[in-house]
Design a protein around this motif. Structure first.
Motif, short mmCIF file in Angstrom:
data_model
loop_
_atom_site.label_atom_id
_atom_site.label_comp_id
_atom_site.label_asym_id
_atom_site.label_seq_id
_atom_site.Cartn_x
_atom_site.Cartn_y
_atom_site.Cartn_z
N ILE A 1 0.94 -1.23 0.08
CA ILE A 1 0.08 -0.22 0.11
C ILE A 1 0.99 1.09 0.03
O ILE A 1 1.54 1.42 0.89
CB ILE A 1 -0.91 -0.07 1.10
CG1 ILE A 1 -1.96 -1.22 1.06
CG2 ILE A 1 -1.85 1.22 1.45
CD1 ILE A 1 -1.76 -2.21 2.28
N ALA A 2 0.90 1.93 -1.21
CA ALA A 2 1.98 3.03 -1.25
C ALA A 2 1.25 4.23 -1.49
O ALA A 2 0.02 4.22 -1.13
CB ALA A 2 2.55 2.84 -2.60
N ASN A 3 2.11 5.24 -1.48
CA ASN A 3 1.63 6.66 -1.67
C ASN A 3 1.83 7.09 -3.17
O ASN A 3 2.64 6.41 -3.79
CB ASN A 3 1.59 7.67 -0.57
CG ASN A 3 3.22 8.14 -0.41
OD1 ASN A 3 4.01 7.82 -1.21
ND2 ASN A 3 3.68 8.29 0.64
N ARG A 4 1.51 8.39 -3.44
CA ARG A 4 1.82 8.96 -4.66
C ARG A 4 3.24 8.94 -5.00
O ARG A 4 3.65 8.75 -6.05
CB ARG A 4 1.25 10.10 -5.08
CG ARG A 4 -0.31 10.38 -4.53
CD ARG A 4 -1.19 10.32 -6.00
NE ARG A 4 -2.50 10.20 -5.54
CZ ARG A 4 -3.27 9.26 -5.77
NH1 ARG A 4 -2.99 8.52 -6.91
NH2 ARG A 4 -4.60 8.96 -5.45
N GLU A 5 3.85 9.34 -4.09
CA GLU A 5 5.43 9.29 -4.16
C GLU A 5 6.37 8.03 -4.27
O GLU A 5 7.39 7.92 -4.92
CB GLU A 5 6.38 10.15 -2.98
CG GLU A 5 6.13 11.35 -2.77
CD GLU A 5 4.81 11.89 -2.51
OE1 GLU A 5 4.87 11.76 -0.99
OE2 GLU A 5 4.02 12.61 -2.82
N THR A 6 5.59 6.99 -3.75
CA THR A 6 6.48 5.73 -3.62
C THR A 6 5.75 4.67 -4.53
O THR A 6 6.47 3.49 -4.60
CB THR A 6 6.19 5.03 -2.27
OG1 THR A 6 4.87 4.81 -1.76
CG2 THR A 6 7.00 6.13 -1.01
N GLU A 7 4.54 4.63 -5.34
CA GLU A 7 3.94 3.70 -5.94
C GLU A 7 4.80 3.16 -7.13
O GLU A 7 4.93 1.95 -6.94
CB GLU A 7 2.64 4.02 -6.48
CG GLU A 7 2.73 5.25 -7.45
CD GLU A 7 1.30 5.61 -7.82
OE1 GLU A 7 0.42 4.70 -8.13
OE2 GLU A 7 1.17 6.83 -8.31
N VAL B 1 -0.02 -3.14 -5.99
CA VAL B 1 0.17 -1.75 -5.54
C VAL B 1 -1.23 -1.06 -5.27
O VAL B 1 -1.60 -1.05 -6.38
CB VAL B 1 1.16 -0.84 -6.15
CG1 VAL B 1 1.49 0.20 -5.39
CG2 VAL B 1 2.53 -1.80 -6.24
N ILE B 2 -1.63 -0.61 -4.02
CA ILE B 2 -2.64 0.13 -4.30
C ILE B 2 -1.99 1.55 -3.70
O ILE B 2 -1.27 1.44 -2.66
CB ILE B 2 -3.79 -0.48 -3.03
CG1 ILE B 2 -4.26 -1.80 -3.38
CG2 ILE B 2 -4.92 0.45 -2.75
CD1 ILE B 2 -5.27 -2.50 -2.58
N THR B 3 -2.67 2.48 -4.03
CA THR B 3 -2.22 3.88 -3.84
C THR B 3 -3.03 4.55 -3.22
O THR B 3 -4.13 4.73 -3.39
CB THR B 3 -1.77 4.66 -5.22
OG1 THR B 3 -0.80 3.85 -5.72
CG2 THR B 3 -0.93 5.97 -4.83
N ILE B 4 -2.59 5.33 -1.91
CA ILE B 4 -3.54 6.09 -1.14
C ILE B 4 -2.67 7.58 -1.17
O ILE B 4 -1.42 7.38 -1.33
CB ILE B 4 -3.99 5.49 0.10
CG1 ILE B 4 -2.58 5.07 1.03
CG2 ILE B 4 -4.81 4.51 0.17
CD1 ILE B 4 -2.75 4.67 2.54
#
Ligand code: AMP
Ligand code: AMP
Length: 311
Positions: A49-55, A67-70
């Protein structure tokens, strides 16, 4: 082989062909790469579960299936209803503690590797001290007020992440001069132990009743790990304060004659955990964070009740 996780879920491993039905999920940060690579090696599906910077980073690894992005990691709880519908097991790491509250941890019904009852004992510095003291570990002295300080101390802010904001204080006078920097902050004053830090990684399985030492690491912290690169005569004229912000970890092989005591510490920590947080106690990966002094004594800075980044 059968592995029992909280909520009584039974998992069969890859040899029985069932591991692949389950997905090991974790937040994309801290030690997600170690966890997900290990999960894949054991035949599980993997989810970051990543964020926009890490996806994009997590998508680049072949062992990350999904990968799910939050937007931000603290939004994780909004994903929980969706994850609860799937065959998912969360393997937590330091970011769960950093981004989710204790209440969030307890509310979450997704199968979770670890005993949540340990979280209360770990989160409170006072309870943690009781736990470690009962396990016969040596702890750095703690001072209640600046006036009590009779040796160098490290000022640790509550909730500080990765050593950020820690302050080295030489004596009571030095503390008094800098106390204004700490106004309205919660902190502890801990004896600064002069020695080398060593982080010891353990795994305890309640299924086999066995404790293992898996590995050890040292942290690489800026700028405390670089001050030796400048001669002290030159430092005398410069206004440098040591800081303890972690930037990485490197493996360490502990002198073998120190391992017996390291093992004893792990055994006692597990034993006491079973007395204080219910019969399940502490299980899975954990880390005792130590400083080893010249007389080869281990002083314990902290315990982490889950995998640490250097594992
Ligand atoms: P990050 O996602 O890097 O901001 O880290 C999340 C949490 O884990 C923060 O509390 C960090 O201080 C901690 N953390 C991340 N990497 C490490 C590391 N290598 N050693 C110790 N703590 C770490
Ligand atoms: P911690 O947040 O307790 O993991 O500490 C972060 C870093 O601060 C450690 O890796 C050490 O470099 C340093 N540190 C913490 N506690 C002490 C201590 N009692 N004595 C000396 N250094 C410490």
């Amino acid at each position: 082989m059968t592995m029992t996780i909280e909520h009584g879920l039974q998992l069969q491993d890859r040899r029985d062909g069932v591991g692949g039905l389950y997905t090991i999920a974790t937040l994309g940060s801290h030690s997600a790469l170690q966890i997900l690579k290990g999960a894949r090696d054991e035949g599980f599906n993997t989810l970051a579960i990543a964020n926009r910077e890490t996806e994009r980073l997590y998508r680049s690894y072949a062992f990350v299936d999904e990968v799910i992005t939050i937007d931000k990691y603290s939004d994780f709880m909004s994903l929980v209803p969706e994850l609860e519908q799937r065959k998912i097991i969360i393997v937590p790491h330091g970011s769960f503690v950093a981004y989710l509250s204790l209440e969030d941890h307890k509310k979450m019904r997704i199968p979770y590797f670890g005993n949540k009852a340990v979280l209360d004992w770990e989160a409170s510095r006072e309870l943690q001290r009781q736990w470690l003291t009962r396990a016969n570990l040596k702890l750095p002295r703690q001072f209640r007020t600046g006036a009590e300080i009779d040796r160098p101390v490290i000022v640790k802010l509550y909730g500080a992440q990765g050593g950020k904001g820690y302050m080295f204080v030489r004596d009571a006078h030095d503390f008094e001069e800098r106390a204004s920097l700490l106004a309205r902050q919660n902190y502890i004053l801990q004896e600064y132990v002069i020695g080398v830090p060593a982080y010891i990684h353990y795994f305890y399985s309640p299924l086999t009743g066995k404790l293992e030492i898996m590995s050890m690491d040292r942290r690489y912290e800026t700028n405390v790990d670089s001050l030796g690169r400048i001669p002290s005569s030159a430092q005398a004229g410069m206004d440098i304060d040591p800081s303890y912000v972690v930037v990485g970890n490197s493996p360490l092989v502990l002198r073998e004659s120190l391992l017996a005591e390291a093992f004893r510490m792990g055994e006692d920590v597990v034993r006491v955990s079973q007395e204080i947080c219910g019969p399940k106690g502490l299980f899975g990966a954990f880390c005792i964070e130590t400083i080893i002094t010249p007389d080869t004594n281990f002083y314990v800075m902290e315990i982490s009740a889950r995998i640490v980044a250097g594992t």
